[in-house]
Design a protein around this motif. Sequence first.
Motif, short mmCIF file in Angstrom:
data_model
loop_
_atom_site.label_atom_id
_atom_site.label_comp_id
_atom_site.label_asym_id
_atom_site.label_seq_id
_atom_site.Cartn_x
_atom_site.Cartn_y
_atom_site.Cartn_z
N GLY A 104 0.67 -1.30 -0.09
CA GLY A 104 -0.12 -0.20 -0.07
C GLY A 104 0.95 1.46 -0.07
O GLY A 104 0.22 2.41 0.27
N LEU A 105 2.08 1.20 -0.18
CA LEU A 105 2.67 2.49 -0.27
C LEU A 105 2.65 3.34 -1.64
O LEU A 105 2.67 2.58 -2.46
N LEU A 107 3.35 5.69 -4.79
CA LEU A 107 4.34 6.13 -5.19
C LEU A 107 3.98 7.57 -5.51
O LEU A 107 5.04 8.51 -5.38
N ALA A 108 2.94 8.00 -5.89
CA ALA A 108 2.43 9.62 -6.20
C ALA A 108 2.64 10.28 -5.00
O ALA A 108 3.39 11.39 -4.83
N ALA A 109 2.25 9.74 -3.45
CA ALA A 109 2.42 10.31 -2.35
C ALA A 109 4.05 10.62 -2.07
O ALA A 109 4.37 11.57 -1.53
N LEU A 110 4.68 9.43 -2.62
CA LEU A 110 6.18 9.51 -2.15
C LEU A 110 6.78 10.39 -2.90
O LEU A 110 7.70 11.44 -2.39
N ARG A 111 6.31 10.73 -4.13
CA ARG A 111 6.98 11.88 -5.05
C ARG A 111 6.46 13.22 -4.54
O ARG A 111 7.46 14.36 -4.83
N ASP A 112 5.27 13.21 -3.77
CA ASP A 112 4.85 14.60 -3.57
C ASP A 112 5.45 15.06 -2.09
O ASP A 112 5.19 16.30 -1.77
N ARG A 113 6.11 14.32 -1.54
CA ARG A 113 6.60 14.51 -0.15
C ARG A 113 7.58 15.71 -0.05
O ARG A 113 8.70 15.48 -0.77
N ARG A 114 7.37 17.06 0.58
CA ARG A 114 8.32 17.94 0.11
C ARG A 114 9.64 17.61 0.84
O ARG A 114 10.84 18.26 0.55
N GLU A 115 9.78 16.68 2.09
CA GLU A 115 11.18 16.47 2.50
C GLU A 115 12.06 15.80 1.85
O GLU A 115 13.09 15.55 2.37
N LEU A 116 11.19 15.00 0.71
CA LEU A 116 12.02 14.20 0.13
C LEU A 116 12.37 14.29 -1.36
O LEU A 116 11.67 15.14 -2.29
N SER A 117 13.51 13.80 -1.97
CA SER A 117 13.76 13.92 -3.44
C SER A 117 14.28 12.49 -3.80
O SER A 117 14.56 11.83 -3.17
N LEU A 118 13.55 12.17 -5.09
CA LEU A 118 13.72 10.95 -5.52
C LEU A 118 14.83 10.90 -6.52
O LEU A 118 14.63 11.92 -7.60
N SER A 119 15.51 9.77 -6.96
CA SER A 119 16.33 9.62 -8.10
C SER A 119 16.23 8.41 -8.46
O SER A 119 16.29 7.30 -7.57
N GLU A 120 16.34 8.07 -9.93
CA GLU A 120 16.49 6.78 -10.47
C GLU A 120 17.92 6.39 -10.78
O GLU A 120 18.32 5.32 -11.07
N LEU A 157 9.15 9.53 5.05
CA LEU A 157 8.97 8.39 4.24
C LEU A 157 8.33 7.29 5.40
O LEU A 157 7.35 6.60 4.70
N GLN A 158 8.54 7.33 6.33
CA GLN A 158 7.91 6.16 7.29
C GLN A 158 6.42 6.67 7.45
O GLN A 158 5.35 5.99 7.68
N ALA A 159 5.94 8.10 7.52
CA ALA A 159 4.81 8.66 7.62
C ALA A 159 3.73 8.14 6.43
O ALA A 159 2.67 8.33 6.59
N LEU A 160 4.38 7.62 5.35
CA LEU A 160 3.63 7.13 4.26
C LEU A 160 3.32 5.70 4.24
O LEU A 160 2.42 5.40 3.25
N TYR A 161 3.97 5.11 5.22
CA TYR A 161 3.44 3.79 5.34
C TYR A 161 1.83 3.75 5.80
O TYR A 161 1.48 4.36 6.69
N PRO A 162 1.17 2.73 5.15
CA PRO A 162 -0.37 2.62 5.47
C PRO A 162 -0.50 2.59 6.84
O PRO A 162 0.12 1.52 7.46
N ALA A 163 -1.48 3.16 7.42
CA ALA A 163 -1.75 2.64 8.97
C ALA A 163 -2.25 1.45 8.89
O ALA A 163 -3.26 0.84 8.22
N GLY A 164 -1.92 0.52 10.04
CA GLY A 164 -2.22 -1.03 10.06
C GLY A 164 -1.91 -1.71 9.24
O GLY A 164 -2.04 -3.08 9.38
N SER A 165 -1.07 -1.43 8.21
CA SER A 165 -0.54 -2.34 7.31
C SER A 165 0.74 -3.19 7.85
O SER A 165 1.63 -2.35 8.41
N PRO A 166 0.79 -4.31 8.00
CA PRO A 166 1.74 -4.88 8.44
C PRO A 166 3.18 -4.56 7.91
O PRO A 166 3.34 -4.54 6.56
N VAL A 167 4.35 -4.64 8.51
CA VAL A 167 5.77 -4.27 8.14
C VAL A 167 6.66 -5.46 8.29
O VAL A 167 7.18 -5.66 9.51
N ARG A 168 7.01 -6.27 7.34
CA ARG A 168 7.83 -7.17 7.65
C ARG A 168 9.39 -6.76 7.27
O ARG A 168 9.79 -6.25 6.47
N ARG A 169 10.14 -7.21 8.61
CA ARG A 169 11.33 -6.78 8.28
C ARG A 169 12.22 -7.74 7.60
O ARG A 169 12.11 -9.04 8.01
#
Length: 264
Positions: A104-105, A107-120, A157-169
């Motif tokens: 559920g992460l 991608l559009a929200a990831l690109r819109d976060r002002r604290e972040l910059s993305l590079s390929e 980045l972690q604020a974009l993790y969907p609430a209640g979605s399990p995160v597997r390490r």
Amino acid sequence: MGRGRGEEGGALIPALDGLRIVRLERLALHEDHDEARLERLRARIAAEGVQLNPVIVSPCDGRLLVLDGAHRFRALEGLGCRLILVQVVRLPRRVEGWQHLLRGLDLAALRDRRELSLSEDSAPGALAEVLFAGEGPLRVLPRDGGLRGRVRALRALQALYPAGSPVRRVEPEGRVAPGEGEALVRYASFSPAELLEVVAAGEVLPAGITRFRIPERVLGVRYPLEGLMDGDPEERTSSLRELVRERWEENRVRYYREPVILFE
């Protein structure tokens, strides 16, 4: 504390000498906690009446840097404990970054976060890589410089993790490909000096980022919670030593060299 002798050829178990009871205020956290996980752990500790596993710490400028066990620390603090069971170890030379597999992460929200910059492209200073199914890695960089800019970016980045979605390490070297609807977040490693800088600045990293490899980690001590409510740490440590000696003499201490799979 007297060193236990293992069952294979009388091998020493030096880790037992690192067990201590110390005051909570001596500990310094470099990572935040997950509130849902904290609530579950606090309830379990209260029900069991023991601190099952020591918090792993390393001496740092007169305090004890928590390498593993931030949730145990917060849970015991929330239960009114003023003391805590720790295992003191040397600060490892390398601090690895976990991988997080989740659903559920966006991608559009990831690109819109002002604290972040993305590079390929490969980019120095990347805080993490994010992989979506069938896509190449996106490097996540902070828009602002300095320590606080890096911490803000990691939190964003972690604020974009969907609430209640399990995160597997996933182990840092683990080869995992995200499936449809999944994302794999590979966190960059930190140097011990960088973690000390985080602590000195009064900051904490988001939960579940750093991975320490601790040789001879002690598990399953089950120290009574009533002994952690208050008291003299030295006296409590003496009682802990007696507890370890008793369990050793009763043949209730095991030394395992093979990897362990742990259900939490």
